[in-house]
Design a protein around this motif. Structure first.
Motif, PDB file in Angstrom:
ATOM      1  N   SER A 157       0.879  -1.143   0.112  1.00 42.54           N
ATOM      2  CA  SER A 157      -0.064  -0.034   0.090  1.00 42.54           C
ATOM      3  C   SER A 157       0.685   1.345  -0.089  1.00 42.54           C
ATOM      4  O   SER A 157       1.934   1.184   0.482  1.00 42.54           O
ATOM      5  N   GLY A 158       0.198   2.445  -0.687  1.00 41.27           N
ATOM      6  CA  GLY A 158       1.080   3.675  -0.525  1.00 41.27           C
ATOM      7  C   GLY A 158       1.968   3.582  -1.857  1.00 41.27           C
ATOM      8  O   GLY A 158       2.003   2.809  -2.543  1.00 41.27           O
ATOM      9  N   GLY A 159       3.112   4.491  -1.597  1.00 45.61           N
ATOM     10  CA  GLY A 159       4.246   4.402  -2.697  1.00 45.61           C
ATOM     11  C   GLY A 159       4.886   2.973  -2.934  1.00 45.61           C
ATOM     12  O   GLY A 159       5.075   2.322  -1.742  1.00 45.61           O
ATOM     13  N   TYR A 183      -5.576  -1.018  -0.224  1.00 44.76           N
ATOM     14  CA  TYR A 183      -6.850  -0.747   0.393  1.00 44.76           C
ATOM     15  C   TYR A 183      -7.924  -0.913  -0.586  1.00 44.76           C
ATOM     16  O   TYR A 183      -9.239  -1.213  -0.142  1.00 44.76           O
ATOM     17  N   ARG A 219      -3.213   4.356  -3.635  1.00 44.08           N
ATOM     18  CA  ARG A 219      -3.751   5.397  -2.523  1.00 44.08           C
ATOM     19  C   ARG A 219      -5.278   5.146  -2.790  1.00 44.08           C
ATOM     20  O   ARG A 219      -5.996   5.489  -3.812  1.00 44.08           O
ATOM     21  N   SER A 220      -5.951   4.922  -1.608  1.00 42.86           N
ATOM     22  CA  SER A 220      -7.528   4.628  -1.744  1.00 42.86           C
ATOM     23  C   SER A 220      -8.016   5.829  -0.990  1.00 42.86           C
ATOM     24  O   SER A 220      -7.954   5.657   0.298  1.00 42.86           O
ATOM     25  N   PHE A 239     -10.945   4.010   1.462  1.00 40.85           N
ATOM     26  CA  PHE A 239     -10.749   3.501   2.703  1.00 40.85           C
ATOM     27  C   PHE A 239     -10.737   4.367   3.927  1.00 40.85           C
ATOM     28  O   PHE A 239     -10.852   4.251   4.950  1.00 40.85           O
ATOM     29  N   ARG A 240     -10.569   5.804   3.444  1.00 42.84           N
ATOM     30  CA  ARG A 240     -10.591   6.606   4.611  1.00 42.84           C
ATOM     31  C   ARG A 240     -11.756   6.842   5.337  1.00 42.84           C
ATOM     32  O   ARG A 240     -11.772   7.930   6.206  1.00 42.84           O
ATOM     33  N   GLY A 288       3.840   2.261   4.374  1.00 42.95           N
ATOM     34  CA  GLY A 288       4.476   3.502   5.151  1.00 42.95           C
ATOM     35  C   GLY A 288       3.327   3.901   6.435  1.00 42.95           C
ATOM     36  O   GLY A 288       2.564   3.250   6.528  1.00 42.95           O
ATOM     37  N   ASP A 289       3.491   5.226   6.643  1.00 42.29           N
ATOM     38  CA  ASP A 289       2.876   5.494   8.011  1.00 42.29           C
ATOM     39  C   ASP A 289       1.338   5.577   7.593  1.00 42.29           C
ATOM     40  O   ASP A 289       0.663   5.358   8.315  1.00 42.29           O
ATOM     41  N   GLY A 290       1.060   6.201   6.386  1.00 42.17           N
ATOM     42  CA  GLY A 290      -0.412   6.246   5.980  1.00 42.17           C
ATOM     43  C   GLY A 290      -1.054   4.907   6.071  1.00 42.17           C
ATOM     44  O   GLY A 290      -2.186   4.731   6.756  1.00 42.17           O
ATOM     45  N   SER A 291      -0.591   3.914   5.446  1.00 40.79           N
ATOM     46  CA  SER A 291      -1.051   2.526   5.353  1.00 40.79           C
ATOM     47  C   SER A 291      -0.982   2.011   6.816  1.00 40.79           C
ATOM     48  O   SER A 291      -2.071   1.434   6.904  1.00 40.79           O
ATOM     49  N   THR A 304      -1.610   3.859   9.359  1.00 38.93           N
ATOM     50  CA  THR A 304      -2.671   4.521   9.996  1.00 38.93           C
ATOM     51  C   THR A 304      -4.093   3.839   9.845  1.00 38.93           C
ATOM     52  O   THR A 304      -5.001   3.836  10.623  1.00 38.93           O
ATOM     53  N   GLY A 305      -4.108   3.716   8.517  1.00 36.28           N
ATOM     54  CA  GLY A 305      -5.401   3.114   8.046  1.00 36.28           C
ATOM     55  C   GLY A 305      -5.676   1.716   8.720  1.00 36.28           C
ATOM     56  O   GLY A 305      -6.633   1.274   8.998  1.00 36.28           O
ATOM     57  N   THR A 334       9.032   1.762   2.282  1.00 33.29           N
ATOM     58  CA  THR A 334       8.954   3.215   2.062  1.00 33.29           C
ATOM     59  C   THR A 334      10.319   3.673   1.636  1.00 33.29           C
ATOM     60  O   THR A 334      11.195   3.247   2.564  1.00 33.29           O
ATOM     61  N   ARG A 355       8.832  14.014   0.761  1.00 29.86           N
ATOM     62  CA  ARG A 355       7.857  15.156   1.056  1.00 29.86           C
ATOM     63  C   ARG A 355       8.040  15.741   2.699  1.00 29.86           C
ATOM     64  O   ARG A 355       8.099  16.956   2.945  1.00 29.86           O
TER      65      ARG A 355
HETATM   66  P1  ATP Z   1       4.535   6.304   1.351  1.00 28.62           P
HETATM   67  O1  ATP Z   1       5.411   6.603   2.783  1.00 28.62           O
HETATM   68  O2  ATP Z   1       5.271   5.565   0.389  1.00 28.62           O
HETATM   69  O3  ATP Z   1       3.777   7.457   0.723  1.00 28.62           O
HETATM   70  P2  ATP Z   1       2.076   5.522   2.860  1.00 28.62           P
HETATM   71  O4  ATP Z   1       1.597   4.088   3.230  1.00 28.62           O
HETATM   72  O5  ATP Z   1       2.374   6.390   3.876  1.00 28.62           O
HETATM   73  O6  ATP Z   1       3.208   5.180   1.784  1.00 28.62           O
HETATM   74  P3  ATP Z   1      -0.357   6.759   1.883  1.00 28.62           P
HETATM   75  O7  ATP Z   1      -0.759   7.494   0.625  1.00 28.62           O
HETATM   76  O8  ATP Z   1      -0.151   7.881   3.139  1.00 28.62           O
HETATM   77  O9  ATP Z   1       1.099   6.014   1.991  1.00 28.62           O
HETATM   78  O10 ATP Z   1      -1.328   5.873   2.671  1.00 28.62           O
HETATM   79  C1  ATP Z   1      -1.809   4.730   1.810  1.00 28.62           C
HETATM   80  C2  ATP Z   1      -3.108   4.594   1.821  1.00 28.62           C
HETATM   81  O11 ATP Z   1      -3.579   4.154   3.400  1.00 28.62           O
HETATM   82  C3  ATP Z   1      -4.136   5.639   1.609  1.00 28.62           C
HETATM   83  O12 ATP Z   1      -4.173   5.776   0.256  1.00 28.62           O
HETATM   84  C4  ATP Z   1      -5.379   5.319   2.218  1.00 28.62           C
HETATM   85  O13 ATP Z   1      -6.174   4.223   1.580  1.00 28.62           O
HETATM   86  C5  ATP Z   1      -4.669   4.734   3.676  1.00 28.62           C
HETATM   87  N1  ATP Z   1      -4.659   5.739   4.851  1.00 28.62           N
HETATM   88  C6  ATP Z   1      -3.986   6.688   5.061  1.00 28.62           C
HETATM   89  N2  ATP Z   1      -4.154   7.476   5.958  1.00 28.62           N
HETATM   90  C7  ATP Z   1      -5.275   6.922   6.288  1.00 28.62           C
HETATM   91  C8  ATP Z   1      -5.974   7.397   7.450  1.00 28.62           C
HETATM   92  N3  ATP Z   1      -5.806   8.254   8.348  1.00 28.62           N
HETATM   93  N4  ATP Z   1      -7.244   6.659   7.794  1.00 28.62           N
HETATM   94  C9  ATP Z   1      -7.549   5.473   6.816  1.00 28.62           C
HETATM   95  N5  ATP Z   1      -6.927   5.110   6.074  1.00 28.62           N
HETATM   96  C10 ATP Z   1      -5.828   5.695   5.730  1.00 28.62           C
END
Ligand code: ATP
Length: 339
Positions: free
Chosen positions: A25-27, A57, A88-89, A92-93, A118-121, A123-124, A142, A188
């Protein structure tokens, strides 16, 4: 926190855990495939069924699932990108999106999920595990290497080497023409890729989001250092640096120093691709094995990390809320060596 892992023997059976999901998930980051392979084969060795969830997601919401056998992960350890694809979904948020995802997991009989991202994934994953009874184990994948609780994230080393190779080539032309090159590197919110690539390439100035002082260093270099040297230079800029990336900085430099020959190179997505380095493969493999080991130990909502070369388990809520510590020593070294 544990710092050792025990690989389960084939005879180990845990009645509750029968089928796991794995997704990226993510990048994308080089080494994700090595992690998918290790997760799949360790799970299979422990008599678990494995489902690959395609497209992160979004694929979970849509039920885009594929069973993974040992042969499905054959020949992928050396490949960049991710065979499961990533996304990136936005959906799912939302609570509705997560409910759809949970229903899909239920329908497929998936008891626990390994998320590589990564951390976004993470957090989800944390949000969903608080709403529904799903066990998530995170593997940090990541190129930014910005996760709290781990010295290392999958893909960082490969990306670092890609940047170093590219900047070495740019240096050749910078020296030949007597030019200043402003090279933008991914990151970033985190400047570790920029900082370490700058050190490895002997960059004259490194601009990263973590240190505002570096803009003074840039001014000093342009006013004094550049003139006293061979009239070329490499300035590495992390894309998240204030007041902006390489293009913005080049405008300022050209405005203040119209006499200089300034060029911009934005490295972009070549930093994400390519065959993972040996370390990325090895660490992704160790983390994949440790993720299944954690699930067999009934762990949930943790990230697998590496601390001084040892596998550790970090609570997901810490991994996503706390910041990766920044090593100011490297910036001091860079300043010292650019006399
Ligand atoms: P990278 O570090 O490579 O960007 P990442 O995992 O941080 O990887 P994000 O785009 O931030 O990448 O998150 C990936 C996916 O996780 C998002 O597209 C979304 O579906 C889910 N996600 C991120 N933040 C949240 C959140 N606060 N609540 C629910 N889902 C989330």
């Amino acid at each position: 926190m544990t710092d050792t892992i025990n690989i389960r023997s084939d005879s180990y059976k845990k009645p509750k855990l029968r089928k796991i999901g794995v997704f990226t998930s993510g990048g994308d980051a080089p080494g994700m495939n090595a992690a998918i392979r290790a997760v799949t084969r360790t799970a299979l060795a422990n008599k678990l069924k494995v489902i690959g969830i395609r497209r992160g997601y979004q694929g979970m919401i849509e039920g885009d699932f594929m069973p993974l056998r040992s042969s499905d992960v054959s020949g992928i350890i050396q490949l960049g990108g991710t065979i499961l694809k990533t996304a990136r979904s936005k959906e799912f948020r939302t609570p509705e999106g997560r409910q759809k995802a949970w229903l899909q997991l239920q329908n497929a009989g998936i008891d626990a999920v390994v998320v590589i991202g990564g951390d976004g994934s993470f957090t989800g994953a944390l949000t969903m595990s608080q709403e529904y009874n799903v066990s998530f184990i995170g593997i940090p994948g990541t190129i930014d290497n910005d996760m709290y609780g781990t010295d290392y994230t999958i893909g960082y080393e490969t990306a670092l080497n890609s940047v170093v190779c590219a900047v070495d080539k740019i240096r050749d032309t910078a020296v030949s023409h007597g030019r200043i090159f402003i090279v933008e590197v991914m990151g970033r919110e985190a400047g570790l890729l920029a900082l370490n690539s700058g050190i490895a390439c002997g960059a004259e100035v490194i601009l990263i989001p973590e240190s505002k002082e570096q803009h003074e260093a840039l001014k000093r270099f342009l006013e004094k250092g550049y003139k006293s040297r061979e009239r070329s230079g490499i300035i590495i800029v992390a894309e998240g640096d204030e007041p902006g990336g390489a293009l913005k900085i080049s405008e300022e430099v050209r405005r203040d120093h119209p006499e200089l020959d300034v060029r911009v190179s934005i490295l972009g997505h070549i930093q994400r691709g390519g065959s993972p380095t040996a370390n990325d493969r090895i660490n992704a493999t160790r983390m994949g094995v440790a993720a299944i080991d954690a699930l067999l130990d009934d762990q949930k909502s943790i990230m697998i990390g590496l601390d001084n070369g040892k596998i550790v388990q970090v609570p997901l809520n810490k991994a996503v809320k706390l910041n990766h510590s920044f090593n100011g020593e490297l910036l001091q070294i860079q300043k010292l060596l650019n006399i």
